[in-house]
Design an enzyme around this catalytic site. Structure first.
Site, PDB file in Angstrom:
ATOM      1  N   ASP A 189       1.124  23.343 -15.285  1.00 49.77           N
ATOM      2  CA  ASP A 189       0.962  24.715 -14.823  1.00 49.77           C
ATOM      3  C   ASP A 189       1.714  25.659 -15.763  1.00 49.77           C
ATOM      4  O   ASP A 189       1.810  25.390 -16.961  1.00 49.77           O
ATOM      5  CB  ASP A 189       1.464  24.836 -13.378  1.00 49.77           C
ATOM      6  CG  ASP A 189       0.685  25.851 -12.569  1.00 49.77           C
ATOM      7  OD1 ASP A 189       0.754  27.042 -12.909  1.00 49.77           O
ATOM      8  OD2 ASP A 189       0.013  25.467 -11.598  1.00 49.77           O
ATOM      9  N   HIS A 191       3.002  31.461 -11.101  1.00 47.92           N
ATOM     10  CA  HIS A 191       1.985  30.527 -10.617  1.00 47.92           C
ATOM     11  C   HIS A 191       2.510  29.097 -10.502  1.00 47.92           C
ATOM     12  O   HIS A 191       2.308  28.416  -9.491  1.00 47.92           O
ATOM     13  CB  HIS A 191       0.789  30.592 -11.579  1.00 47.92           C
ATOM     14  CG  HIS A 191      -0.452  29.918 -11.108  1.00 47.92           C
ATOM     15  ND1 HIS A 191      -0.669  28.564 -11.254  1.00 47.92           N
ATOM     16  CD2 HIS A 191      -1.582  30.413 -10.534  1.00 47.92           C
ATOM     17  CE1 HIS A 191      -1.873  28.256 -10.782  1.00 47.92           C
ATOM     18  NE2 HIS A 191      -2.450  29.362 -10.339  1.00 47.92           N
ATOM     19  N   SER A 194      -6.098  27.489  -6.673  1.00 52.49           N
ATOM     20  CA  SER A 194      -4.814  27.045  -7.231  1.00 52.49           C
ATOM     21  C   SER A 194      -3.807  26.727  -6.143  1.00 52.49           C
ATOM     22  O   SER A 194      -2.924  25.885  -6.320  1.00 52.49           O
ATOM     23  CB  SER A 194      -4.217  28.136  -8.123  1.00 52.49           C
ATOM     24  OG  SER A 194      -4.838  28.169  -9.374  1.00 52.49           O
TER      25      SER A 194
END
Length: 644
Positions: free
Chosen positions: A45, A110, A437
């Site tokens: 990620d 994220h 996600s």
């Protein structure tokens, strides 16, 4: 070179962006194993924010002995006994931009969000300015995290993805989580993620993939390899709404994650189409949509501006607006954050608000802080979640499963802001965002939970357990049925003891690939096994891959397919399973032979055939096969469709 599997451009992929675990029936006090802390999740990620309370290692022992990885330490990054390894990848040599940090530290947010969703420890009073207030936790709170930073502000590159897969496999991770994907489908061995996931499967590691954020278009899913777990995003029973009150005291409900408090103060209300930036050459046809630099700052400063389209709010913010109202006919089943006070309303309310502006001498409005309401229709798959059918192998159902992916509270990077947009000054430890996600690490955590109880199970076995125990999702709230949610919503507790497994070996995947037209030379390069061969006897049809779901496709008319399956008993040693068929007899005829499976020991394998005759519809028809011994219900969806 003879050793090259395939050659493709070093393409760029994109990121697919607390109550969720309780909503899927997985409470904090669920039964845990003593070896959960030995589970290692590899997160590919944007990196991680190590100072987050979600990654505190207080009370943790040193990493398990199977861990072979390293930590890339620097003056701004160190690991601990929770984050046991970290690396970053940037093979293209291009200069970093947008505040990117050349280390495993997360500057986007994220990666911290996905990592804490999968394996963050329990944190009390987590929220975004008191929105979503509660106890944040991952699916396996005591598991370890290994970080592989492959994504930057300009995307995630294929060469880095493949390098990270190689390292994660060599380092000894148990599950790989990848909330990243492309914009269009690729053949299996032209896709870096599918190639990496094949290698992880070969080494006993399941890869959990986000389905994509290109829904609700048909066949929009981009992560669909049969050896990985493809995860769709569903909503939970919590929704954030933001009320707008006009000067005439009328109130309209919109959606957003709005943390700004205007304290019921009213501000002048203007319509974007009435305040174009004429000096820069814009007219009302552009300013009505609040496109970049299209608003007159003199007329917009200090107002609330109405825009005829959903946007990121930066144009209104740059023009000095106090807030913005956006209106159009788009989906309202998830909420965005904006760099200023904002709400997103439907066209009917939007038209009424604009009429109010046009008929009022001094129109005013205020935007209230968001509140939480109950979504009684949950769970259903959110509109943006990419749909099936599988665009490469139409007779393998994708996505595999759904998991919460809307308005999820989880850890965030304090090197960025709530939105990451210019002008946003809110730095927070926890944020609320949506995307497949967010669904992917929920499935990752569930897979890790199953693995902790069943450490010897193969990737396909873990995937089977998750799919065959999934909670049913109503087709009444999901028009795309299994193309939206796959087998249903994750149910981690049931998946830990599924009763029966549909297992698949590497050799069986190879046989499937032979049947799909891949040749011996290519497959030997992929498998690194010179004994691999696509002979006549090793050339299976797609219907013989031991998948936990059944799919039939044709352009039209009536079609019959015969599926061969084998299940492994992992329930009670002595048990008798009876087949139950659910199907519409006018469209779908399903026959199972034999209809009874009698097991005499754990690990015993028994085979059966399923014959499906379908009158191919214009879209999709579905049924199910359930094996039931009175204790375990092992459910597989059966789908027929005409997508071509």
């Amino acid at each position: 070179m003879e050793s090259v599997v395939s050659v493709f451009p070093n393409g760029r992929r994109q990121l697919f962006t607390t109550r969720s675990w309780d909503f899927v029936g997985f409470p904090e006090n669920a039964k845990r194993t003593t070896v959960e802390s030995d589970i290692i999740i590899g997160m590919l990620d944007t990196g991680i924010w190590p100072e987050s309370r979600s990654f505190d290692d207080s009370g943790y022992s040193p990493p398990p002995s199977k861990w072979k990885g390293t930590c890339e330490t620097s003056k701004n990054f160190t690991c601990n006994n929770k984050i046991i390894g970290a690396k970053h990848y940037r093979s293209n040599g291009q200069e970093l931009v947008g505040g990117d940090i050349p280390s495993p530290r997360d500057s986007e947010g994220h990666g911290s969000h996905t990592s804490s969703t999968a394996a963050g420890r329990v944190v009390s009073k987590a929220s975004l300015f008191n929105l979503g207030l509660g106890r944040a936790r991952g699916g396996v709170p005591s598991a370890r995290i290994a970080v592989y930073k492959i994504c930057w502000s300009d995307g995630c590159y294929d060469a880095d993805i493949l390098a990270a897969f190689d390292d994660a496999i060599a380092d000894g991770v148990d599950i790989i989580s990848l909330s990243v994907g492309g914009s269009f489908p690729l053949n299996y061995f032209e896709d870096s993620i599918a190639i990496g996931a094949f290698h992880s499967m070969k080494n006993g590691i399941l890869t959990s993939n986000a389905a994509g954020n290109s829904g609700p278009a048909a066949a929009s899913i981009t992560n669909f390899s049969p050896w990985s777990l493809s995860v769709a995003a569903s909503v939970i029973d919590r929704k954030f709404v933001t009320n707008v009150q006009l000067g005439n005291n009328k109130v309209y409900e919109g959606v957003s994650v709005n943390t700004f408090q205007l304290k019921d103060t009213s501000y002048p209300l203007v319509y974007g189409g009435d305040v174009p930036n004429e000096a820069a050459g814009f007219d009302s046809s552009e300013s009505r949509y609040c496109v970049y630099d299209s608003l007159d700052k003199t007329k917009v400063n200090g107002t609330i501006v109405v825009c005829d389209e959903l946007n990121d709010g930066t144009t209104a913010n740059d023009a000095g607006a106090i807030g913005t109202l956006m209106q159009d006919g788009g989906y309202k089943d998830y909420a965005f954050s904006f760099p200023l006070s904002a709400s997103y309303v439907g066209t009917q309310d939007g038209t009424t608000i604009i009429n109010y502006i046009n008929t009022t001498r001094k129109p005013t409005a205020t935007i209230q802080k968001s509140t939480e309401v109950i979504d009684k229709g949950a769970p259903y798959v959110v509109s943006f979640s990419s749909r099936g059918p599988n665009p490469i192998t139409a007779d393998i159902l994708k996505p595999d499963i759904s998991a919460p992916g809307v308005d999820i509270v989880a850890a965030w990077s304090e090197a960025t802001t709530v939105t990451g947009e210019e002008g946003d000054t809110r730095v927070v430890p926890y944020n609320i965002i949506s995307g497949t996600s967010m669904a992917c690490p929920h499935a990752t955590g569930a897979a890790a939970y199953v693995k902790s109880f069943n450490p010897s199970w193969s990737p396909a076995a873990i995937k089977s357990a998750l799919m065959t125990t999934a909670t049913l999702v109503s087709p009444k709230t999901n028009a795309d049925a299994e193309f939206a949610y796959g087998s249903g919503q994750i149910n981690p507790i049931k998946a830990a003891t599924p009763g029966l497994l549909y297992d698949i070996t590497e050799a069986e995947f190879v046989s499937f690939l032979c049947g799909q037209g891949y040749n011996t030379t290519t497959l030997r390069l992929v498998t690194s096994d010179n004994t691999t061969s696509c002979t006549k006897s090793n050339n299976a049809t797609v219907w013989d891959l031991n998948y936990p779901s059944f799919t039939v496709s044709a352009t039209s008319g009536q079609v019959t397919r015969i599926f061969h399956r084998t299940v492994t008993n992992v329930g009670n040693p002595i048990s008798t399973y009876k087949a139950t068929i659910i199907a519409s007899p006018h469209q779908l005829s399903i026959q199972v032979k034999p209809t009874i499976l009698s097991f005499k020991s754990l690990g015993q394998k028994l085979s059966f055939t399923v014959t499906v005759t379908a009158k191919i519809p214009k879209t999709i028809i579905s049924g199910a096969l359930i094996w039931d011994d009175g204790v375990f219900r092992v459910r597989s969806p059966i789908v027929a469709h005409s997508y071509a």
